[in-house]
Design a protein around this motif. Structure first.
Motif, PDB file in Angstrom:
ATOM      1  N   MET A  38      -1.338  -0.122   0.683  1.00 38.35           N
ATOM      2  CA  MET A  38      -0.580  -1.327   0.319  1.00 38.35           C
ATOM      3  C   MET A  38      -0.588  -2.339   1.461  1.00 38.35           C
ATOM      4  O   MET A  38      -0.698  -3.547   1.222  1.00 38.35           O
ATOM      5  N   GLU A  39      -0.498  -1.861   2.688  1.00 35.03           N
ATOM      6  CA  GLU A  39      -0.537  -2.775   3.831  1.00 35.03           C
ATOM      7  C   GLU A  39      -1.865  -3.540   3.856  1.00 35.03           C
ATOM      8  O   GLU A  39      -1.892  -4.758   4.055  1.00 35.03           O
ATOM      9  N   TYR A  40      -2.965  -2.819   3.631  1.00 32.78           N
ATOM     10  CA  TYR A  40      -4.267  -3.489   3.580  1.00 32.78           C
ATOM     11  C   TYR A  40      -4.329  -4.481   2.408  1.00 32.78           C
ATOM     12  O   TYR A  40      -4.798  -5.614   2.565  1.00 32.78           O
ATOM     13  N   ALA A  41      -3.868  -4.056   1.246  1.00 32.26           N
ATOM     14  CA  ALA A  41      -3.927  -4.924   0.066  1.00 32.26           C
ATOM     15  C   ALA A  41      -3.068  -6.176   0.248  1.00 32.26           C
ATOM     16  O   ALA A  41      -3.491  -7.285  -0.114  1.00 32.26           O
ATOM     17  N   LEU A  42      -1.873  -6.007   0.799  1.00 35.00           N
ATOM     18  CA  LEU A  42      -0.992  -7.157   1.033  1.00 35.00           C
ATOM     19  C   LEU A  42      -1.617  -8.117   2.042  1.00 35.00           C
ATOM     20  O   LEU A  42      -1.595  -9.338   1.847  1.00 35.00           O
ATOM     21  N   SER A  43      -2.183  -7.575   3.116  1.00 36.54           N
ATOM     22  CA  SER A  43      -2.848  -8.422   4.113  1.00 36.54           C
ATOM     23  C   SER A  43      -4.027  -9.163   3.503  1.00 36.54           C
ATOM     24  O   SER A  43      -4.199 -10.367   3.739  1.00 36.54           O
ATOM     25  N   ASP A  44      -4.819  -8.449   2.699  1.00 32.53           N
ATOM     26  CA  ASP A  44      -5.976  -9.081   2.042  1.00 32.53           C
ATOM     27  C   ASP A  44      -5.545 -10.203   1.097  1.00 32.53           C
ATOM     28  O   ASP A  44      -6.293 -11.149   0.874  1.00 32.53           O
ATOM     29  N   ALA A  45      -4.314 -10.091   0.551  1.00 30.99           N
ATOM     30  CA  ALA A  45      -3.787 -11.119  -0.350  1.00 30.99           C
ATOM     31  C   ALA A  45      -3.105 -12.258   0.417  1.00 30.99           C
ATOM     32  O   ALA A  45      -2.563 -13.175  -0.185  1.00 30.99           O
ATOM     33  N   GLY A  46      -3.143 -12.165   1.754  1.00 30.70           N
ATOM     34  CA  GLY A  46      -2.551 -13.227   2.565  1.00 30.70           C
ATOM     35  C   GLY A  46      -1.043 -13.136   2.700  1.00 30.70           C
ATOM     36  O   GLY A  46      -0.392 -14.127   3.040  1.00 30.70           O
ATOM     37  N   LEU A  47      -0.481 -11.960   2.440  1.00 31.89           N
ATOM     38  CA  LEU A  47       0.967 -11.778   2.511  1.00 31.89           C
ATOM     39  C   LEU A  47       1.362 -11.094   3.815  1.00 31.89           C
ATOM     40  O   LEU A  47       0.670 -10.188   4.282  1.00 31.89           O
ATOM     41  N   GLU A  48       2.475 -11.527   4.379  1.00 33.58           N
ATOM     42  CA  GLU A  48       3.003 -10.901   5.585  1.00 33.58           C
ATOM     43  C   GLU A  48       3.931  -9.764   5.190  1.00 33.58           C
ATOM     44  O   GLU A  48       4.638  -9.853   4.182  1.00 33.58           O
ATOM     45  N   TRP A  49       3.931  -8.701   5.992  1.00 35.46           N
ATOM     46  CA  TRP A  49       4.747  -7.536   5.674  1.00 35.46           C
ATOM     47  C   TRP A  49       5.178  -6.857   6.963  1.00 35.46           C
ATOM     48  O   TRP A  49       4.580  -7.050   8.021  1.00 35.46           O
TER      49      TRP A  49
END
Length: 143
Positions: A38-49
């Motif tokens: 999920m961390e990779y997917a969120l980063s790939d979507a341009g989202l900060e987490w």
């Protein structure tokens, strides 16, 4: 009834990431693997987490513990990840406690362990509910 979803654009992106992870990885890993994916997917979507975000737990206005949310996205949405056969009411209670403690309004339970499909629940904790809730550290209590 015309109800506007809270953070609908952001939550839509988050769900897209979760479905992508489930479709690519499947249902048989542990929670930590899904968190990393999920961390990779969120980063790939341009989202900060942020991961493993601590939230205080209160009893009668005093902090008694720290809970840790798996992920917080864009400082707005809490994600609690599971790899269980099915979602359980205690998982919802856990997320509600994190929402109440953090002041965040929206959270997702994402269960990657269910065979056949990603299970998810979108929970919203309004300010009005939070003010009246026993989960609120300022809620008056009678010992």
């Amino acid at each position: 009834m015309n109800m506007k979803l809270v953070n609908s654009e952001l939550t839509g992106k988050i769900l897209g990431c979760a479905f992508s992870v489930y479709n690519d990885v499947g249902p048989f890993l542990d929670e930590r693997a899904y968190q990393i994916a999920m961390e990779y997917a969120l980063s790939d979507a341009g989202l900060e987490w942020e991961h493993q975000v601590p939230f205080p737990v209160y009893f009668r206005g005093r902090q008694v513990a720290l809970g840790k949310a798996d992920l917080v996205v864009e400082d707005q949405v809490i994600l609690e990840l599971k790899a269980a056969d099915a979602l359980h009411p205690k998982f919802e209670a856990q997320l509600i406690a994190y929402l109440a403690s953090s002041g965040k309004e929206v959270g997702f339970l994402l269960n990657f362990g269910h065979v056949g499909k990603l299970e998810f629940r979108r929970l919203i904790l309004t300010a009005d509910y939070r003010a009246k809730s026993r989960l609120n550290p300022c809620y008056p209590c009678n010992p």
